[in-house]
Design a protein around this motif. Structure first.
Motif, PDB file in Angstrom:
ATOM      1  N   MET A 129       0.848  -1.182   0.000  1.00 28.70           N
ATOM      2  CA  MET A 129       0.000   0.000   0.000  1.00 28.70           C
ATOM      3  C   MET A 129       0.891   1.242   0.000  1.00 28.70           C
ATOM      4  N   ILE A 130       0.342   2.308  -0.542  1.00 28.67           N
ATOM      5  CA  ILE A 130       1.080   3.560  -0.657  1.00 28.67           C
ATOM      6  C   ILE A 130       0.212   4.705  -0.128  1.00 28.67           C
ATOM      7  N   LYS A 131       0.867   5.644   0.540  1.00 25.43           N
ATOM      8  CA  LYS A 131       0.157   6.808   1.069  1.00 25.43           C
ATOM      9  C   LYS A 131      -0.098   7.778  -0.075  1.00 25.43           C
ATOM     10  N   SER A 158      -2.475  13.102   2.968  1.00 30.48           N
ATOM     11  CA  SER A 158      -2.499  13.352   4.407  1.00 30.48           C
ATOM     12  C   SER A 158      -3.642  14.324   4.710  1.00 30.48           C
ATOM     13  N   CYS A 216      -9.346   1.488   0.668  1.00 32.44           N
ATOM     14  CA  CYS A 216      -8.587   2.571   1.285  1.00 32.44           C
ATOM     15  C   CYS A 216      -8.442   2.305   2.777  1.00 32.44           C
ATOM     16  N   HIS A 217      -7.224   2.467   3.269  1.00 31.70           N
ATOM     17  CA  HIS A 217      -6.970   2.345   4.704  1.00 31.70           C
ATOM     18  C   HIS A 217      -6.667   3.731   5.252  1.00 31.70           C
ATOM     19  N   SER A 272      -5.048   5.600   8.255  1.00 37.65           N
ATOM     20  CA  SER A 272      -4.171   5.396   9.410  1.00 37.65           C
ATOM     21  C   SER A 272      -4.177   6.628  10.301  1.00 37.65           C
ATOM     22  N   GLY A 275      -3.410   9.494   7.497  1.00 41.60           N
ATOM     23  CA  GLY A 275      -2.919   9.160   6.165  1.00 41.60           C
ATOM     24  C   GLY A 275      -3.891   8.240   5.456  1.00 41.60           C
ATOM     25  N   TYR A 278      -4.164   5.442   2.598  1.00 42.81           N
ATOM     26  CA  TYR A 278      -3.336   4.480   1.884  1.00 42.81           C
ATOM     27  C   TYR A 278      -4.198   3.647   0.949  1.00 42.81           C
ATOM     28  N   ASP A 318      -3.904   0.576  -2.518  1.00 45.89           N
ATOM     29  CA  ASP A 318      -3.025  -0.356  -3.221  1.00 45.89           C
ATOM     30  C   ASP A 318      -2.228   0.395  -4.281  1.00 45.89           C
ATOM     31  N   ASP A 319      -1.026  -0.060  -4.528  1.00 45.92           N
ATOM     32  CA  ASP A 319      -0.147   0.595  -5.497  1.00 45.92           C
ATOM     33  C   ASP A 319      -0.814   0.779  -6.856  1.00 45.92           C
ATOM     34  N   ALA A 331      -3.203   3.841  -6.943  1.00 49.00           N
ATOM     35  CA  ALA A 331      -2.683   5.133  -6.476  1.00 49.00           C
ATOM     36  C   ALA A 331      -2.950   6.268  -7.466  1.00 49.00           C
TER      37      ALA A 331
END
Length: 76
Positions: free
Chosen positions: A1-3, A6, A27-28, A30, A48, A50, A52-53, A56
């Protein structure tokens, strides 16, 4: 996963998470558990989003569109 973003606050974070999920982008979010400790932690950068790549690019595009949206005339 990628951020991919923010969020500034929990309301913005939840709105954007819901937007991404409505487009079937898992979507996660955090940092939600850290919000209660804001007196002891920096108030910026705790949250944040996050994804999946592979998602993105589309996620960033949807977030950018959301952030640049204009109000609909007559709905003030």
């Amino acid at each position: 996963m990628i951020k991919v973003y923010s969020p500034a606050n929990l309301v913005e974070a939840q709105c954007l998470k819901d937007l991404l999920m409505s487009r079937h982008i898992f979507c996660h979010l955090s940092g939600v558990d850290l919000i209660g400790a804001m007196g002891e932690l920096p108030a910026i950068g705790l949250l944040g989003l996050y994804v999946d790549d592979d998602d993105a690019g589309l996620a960033k595009e949807l977030i950018e569109d959301y952030l640049n949206a204009e109000p609909v005339p007559g709905e003030e």
